[in-house]
Design an enzyme around this catalytic site. Structure first.
Site, mmCIF file in Angstrom:
data_model
loop_
_atom_site.group_PDB
_atom_site.id
_atom_site.type_symbol
_atom_site.label_atom_id
_atom_site.label_comp_id
_atom_site.label_asym_id
_atom_site.label_seq_id
_atom_site.Cartn_x
_atom_site.Cartn_y
_atom_site.Cartn_z
ATOM 1 C CG ASP A 233 -1.996 1.069 1.167
ATOM 2 O OD1 ASP A 233 -2.565 1.281 0.079
ATOM 3 O OD2 ASP A 233 -2.252 1.723 2.198
ATOM 4 C CB SER A 255 -7.089 2.924 0.082
ATOM 5 O OG SER A 255 -5.751 3.302 -0.118
ATOM 6 C CD GLN A 305 -4.800 1.224 -2.616
ATOM 7 O OE1 GLN A 305 -4.355 2.349 -2.807
ATOM 8 N NE2 GLN A 305 -4.344 0.434 -1.652
#
EC number: 3.1.2.1
Length: 320
Positions: A233, A255, A305
């Site tokens: 991430d 996110s 993502q």
């Protein structure tokens, strides 16, 4: 997926094979070390909080995968996880992780994890584990050709190089000093470092070498997967900003969801190439795909993502 299939690297990672010469990674001893409270109930604390003062999404994903992995037997390993961030995390309080044993099968097992703060879910995740079986069905893309990490500046040296530029704008100097002061538990080497003298519109692609700080060892492949979840991430969603950074700056970015697929064994304390690209952005959302490659060219992990990205125009110096 077993712990014995990830080869050591001839250069750059040799020190990671000798724990006497390196400290145990803080990702293992602290960041991803959950406190058991009851059966399938764990408490996680925070190590690094970004300047946004929101919880780092990679920490939540990594801790949730740790919790899920504690509920399966030793001979099964995670092959995929799918997550949703549903509320902003509060860095002032710990996170509780509730694991539900959704299914335990002969070859595949599924675990659902809910991360809770202040009595509300901030994150939900489903992880699937598999008892690996041999198969003739095998193929993968080819790893990009890039300079090895030994030939690139680490993040600290790169920031120092930027700061020594007498023409560096003060706003960048302040930001770089803030970044340098953060104790991020991963090491990063950018393949194509950006120039800071003038923001440029770039392709929505970036690559960097990354590994956990400190020693993890070959031990448990589950822990390497949890560390990779943490790493995945970092700077990921920012790939979608690269074509727009000359005209806009970030007003809000968070996110929405995060997915990962684990393909081959690896060591997260060895250098891996993180290849990120954003195939689409629109409607205040951006989509990013990523691949984590071992140094020997094996594709170890893929991920994806989507996030909310809201921008505001940059004010040119002529308008000030």
């Amino acid at each position: 997926m077993s712990a014995t299939g990830a080869p050591g690297d001839a250069q750059g990672d040799a020190d990671r094979d000798d724990p006497s010469g390196d400290l145990r990674s803080v990702l293992v001893t602290s960041v991803l070390n959950l406190e058991p409270l009851d059966e399938d109930l764990f408490r996680g604390r925070h190590y690094w909080v970004p300047t946004t003062q929101r919880l780092f999404g990679g920490q939540i994903v990594g801790q949730a995968l740790v919790a899920a992995a504690k509920s399966v037997c030793e001979d099964v390993h995670v092959h995929s996880l799918h997550c949703y961030f549903v509320r902003a995390g509060d860095p002032k309080v710990p996170v509780l992780y509730h694991v539900e044993r959704t299914r335990t099968g002969a070859s595949f097992s599924v675990r659902s994890v809910k991360a809770v703060q202040h009595g509300q879910a901030i994150f939900i995740c489903q992880a699937s584990f598999q008892q690996m079986q041999p198969s003739p069905l095998q193929h993968q893309f080819s790893m990009p050709t890039v300079p090895p990490p030994e030939e690139l500046l680490d993040h600290e040296a790169l920031i120092d190089q930027y700061l020594r530029d007498p023409n560096l704008q003060e706003k960048y100097r302040v930001g770089l000093n803030r970044i340098a002061a953060q104790e991020v538990p991963i090491e990063i080497k950018l393949v194509n470092p950006p120039t800071l003298s003038q923001p440029q519109a770039l392709e929505p692609k970036q690559m960097f070498w990354v590994r956990a700080r400190g020693y993890i060892g070959e031990g448990d492949i589950k822990m390497h997967c949890c560390v990779a979840a943490y790493i995945s991430d970092y700077a990921f969603l920012g790939t979608a900003l690269l074509p727009h950074q000359s005209k806009y700056k970030v007003n809000f970015m968070v996110s929405l969801d995060h997915s990962m697929w684990f393909h081959a064994p690896f060591r997260a304390d060895h250098w891996m190439l993180y290849e990120c690209e954003s195939p689409w952005a629109g409607g205040s959302r951006g989509l990013v795909h990523g691949r984590l490659w071992r140094k020997d060219g094996v594709l170890a992990v893929t991920c994806a993502q989507e996030g909310v990205i809201r921008l505001k125009p940059r004010v040119s110096a002529s308008k000030l």
